[in-house]
Scaffold this motif. Structure first.
Motif, mmCIF file in Angstrom:
data_model
loop_
_atom_site.group_PDB
_atom_site.id
_atom_site.type_symbol
_atom_site.label_atom_id
_atom_site.label_comp_id
_atom_site.label_asym_id
_atom_site.label_seq_id
_atom_site.Cartn_x
_atom_site.Cartn_y
_atom_site.Cartn_z
ATOM 1 N N LEU A 46 0.816 -1.215 0.000
ATOM 2 C CA LEU A 46 0.000 0.000 0.000
ATOM 3 C C LEU A 46 0.849 1.264 0.000
ATOM 4 C CD1 LEU A 46 -2.770 -0.935 2.596
ATOM 5 C CD2 LEU A 46 -2.986 -0.857 0.122
ATOM 6 N N SER A 47 2.163 1.119 0.119
ATOM 7 C CA SER A 47 3.045 2.274 0.275
ATOM 8 C C SER A 47 2.907 3.254 -0.889
ATOM 9 C CB SER A 47 4.494 1.810 0.395
ATOM 10 O OG SER A 47 5.340 2.916 0.602
ATOM 11 N N LYS A 49 0.358 4.366 -2.334
ATOM 12 C CA LYS A 49 -0.757 4.124 -3.255
ATOM 13 C C LYS A 49 -1.978 4.927 -2.826
ATOM 14 C CE LYS A 49 -0.990 0.337 -5.466
ATOM 15 N NZ LYS A 49 -1.101 -1.046 -5.958
ATOM 16 N N LYS A 50 -2.661 5.542 -3.811
ATOM 17 C CA LYS A 50 -3.877 6.312 -3.552
ATOM 18 C C LYS A 50 -5.050 5.345 -3.420
ATOM 19 C CE LYS A 50 -2.357 10.479 -6.009
ATOM 20 N NZ LYS A 50 -1.031 10.002 -6.409
ATOM 21 N N VAL A 51 -5.647 5.303 -2.245
ATOM 22 C CA VAL A 51 -6.697 4.318 -1.976
ATOM 23 C C VAL A 51 -7.927 4.986 -1.376
ATOM 24 C CG1 VAL A 51 -4.928 2.576 -1.511
ATOM 25 C CG2 VAL A 51 -6.015 3.747 0.396
ATOM 26 N N GLN A 66 -9.414 4.081 7.831
ATOM 27 C CA GLN A 66 -8.518 5.016 7.149
ATOM 28 C C GLN A 66 -7.179 5.110 7.877
ATOM 29 O OE1 GLN A 66 -10.188 8.900 6.317
ATOM 30 N NE2 GLN A 66 -8.188 9.866 6.236
ATOM 31 N N LEU A 69 -4.980 2.105 7.132
ATOM 32 C CA LEU A 69 -4.395 2.138 5.793
ATOM 33 C C LEU A 69 -3.276 3.172 5.702
ATOM 34 C CD1 LEU A 69 -7.718 1.871 3.756
ATOM 35 C CD2 LEU A 69 -6.055 0.053 4.185
ATOM 36 N N GLU A 70 -3.458 4.310 6.343
ATOM 37 C CA GLU A 70 -2.412 5.339 6.312
ATOM 38 C C GLU A 70 -1.178 4.895 7.089
ATOM 39 O OE1 GLU A 70 -4.494 8.786 7.697
ATOM 40 O OE2 GLU A 70 -5.056 9.412 5.666
ATOM 41 N N ALA A 74 -0.487 4.019 2.901
ATOM 42 C CA ALA A 74 -1.406 4.417 1.840
ATOM 43 C C ALA A 74 -1.683 5.915 1.885
ATOM 44 C CB ALA A 74 -2.709 3.639 1.962
ATOM 45 N N ASN A 75 -2.017 6.452 0.729
ATOM 46 C CA ASN A 75 -2.420 7.853 0.604
ATOM 47 C C ASN A 75 -3.939 7.861 0.428
ATOM 48 O OD1 ASN A 75 -2.864 10.512 -0.065
ATOM 49 N ND2 ASN A 75 -1.286 10.611 -1.641
ATOM 50 N N TYR A 76 -4.652 8.098 1.536
ATOM 51 C CA TYR A 76 -6.114 7.963 1.507
ATOM 52 C C TYR A 76 -6.748 9.154 0.793
ATOM 53 C CZ TYR A 76 -10.622 6.183 2.962
ATOM 54 O OH TYR A 76 -11.886 5.643 2.955
ATOM 55 N N VAL A 114 -6.852 -7.348 2.321
ATOM 56 C CA VAL A 114 -5.966 -6.310 2.849
ATOM 57 C C VAL A 114 -5.582 -6.634 4.293
ATOM 58 C CG1 VAL A 114 -5.795 -3.869 3.474
ATOM 59 C CG2 VAL A 114 -6.869 -4.525 1.319
#
Length: 228
Positions: A46-47, A49-51, A66, A69-70, A74-76, A114
């Motif tokens: 997820l590094s 990545k826009k999710v 959220q 994921l961050e 991840a880039n939420y 995930v």
């Protein structure tokens, strides 16, 4: 003539070779080479990545999901758009959202997958409620009703006022006194289970509007306040 004594020359002692100092060991001992650690590629998918998440994540509210994921890099994203690279699917994802995901061609992944890759503790999912959507009544005059879910094109307040205008009485919470649940899109799974448990009749908002012959103006979307 006296015999001259012959001087015997004593041998000179041999010069001792100068002692040489031991050479200092100037070479520092080499540090042991650190062992290579295994790559965490299974956890960094997820590094950067826009999710975005759509649907309900079992055991998590949207904010906590959220945060998870961050924390994984991840880039939420605030909304579903063409910049999104991965949509993480919870349960009960709305059909409109799914159609938009397909139109944009965005990659999807179930939340369960995930969670498995991030090593999250499994959350026991509650069984889905089996709520049958009934026929809309031709009158709500005197009925105690409540709305559950999102009403497309309307705010909750405008939808409620429209039904109150034709005689409906709104309950403040879902309880045994409610006589009709008006369903929008994506009603929460907990709400659906309670509706099933209480045995309350249901119908969709669109079907009810058609049955009552209501003409509603679409409500403009609320503008988000700009941060200064």
């Amino acid at each position: 003539m006296d015999d001259e004594e012959e001087e015997i020359e004593e041998p000179k002692p041999k010069a001792k070779a100068p002692k040489t100092k031991a050479k200092a060991n100037t070479k520092a001992k080499a540090e042991p080479v650190p062992k290579a650690t295994a790559s965490s590629s299974s956890n960094d998918f997820l590094s950067g990545k826009k999710v975005i998440v759509t649907g309900t994540v079992p055991g998590y509210d949207r904010r906590r999901a959220q945060d998870v994921l961050e924390e994984a890099g991840a880039n939420y994203q605030a909304s579903l758009n063409k910049k999104v690279e991965l949509v993480i699917l919870g349960t009960n994802a709305g059909p409109d959202k799914l159609a938009k995901i397909e139109d944009l061609g965005i990659e999807t992944m179930p939340w369960k997958d995930v969670a498995d890759r991030l090593g999250l503790e499994p959350v026991v999912e509650k069984p889905a409620a089996n709520v049958e959507v009934g026929n809309a009544p031709d009158s709500v005059d005197g009925l105690t009703v409540i709305i559950s879910g999102t009403i497309e094109g309307q705010t909750r307040s405008s939808a409620q006022k429209a039904l109150e205008g034709v005689g409906a009485s709104f309950a403040k919470s879902l309880n045994k006194n409610v006589e009709l649940v008006v369903l929008g899109t994506n009603p929460g799974p907990d709400k659906l289970r309670k509706i099933e448990e209480l045995g309350i009749p249901t119908c969709t908002f669109d079907a009810l509007v058609e049955s009552l012959g209501l003409e509603l103006d679409a409500e403009p979307p609320k503008k988000k306040a700009r941060k200064v």
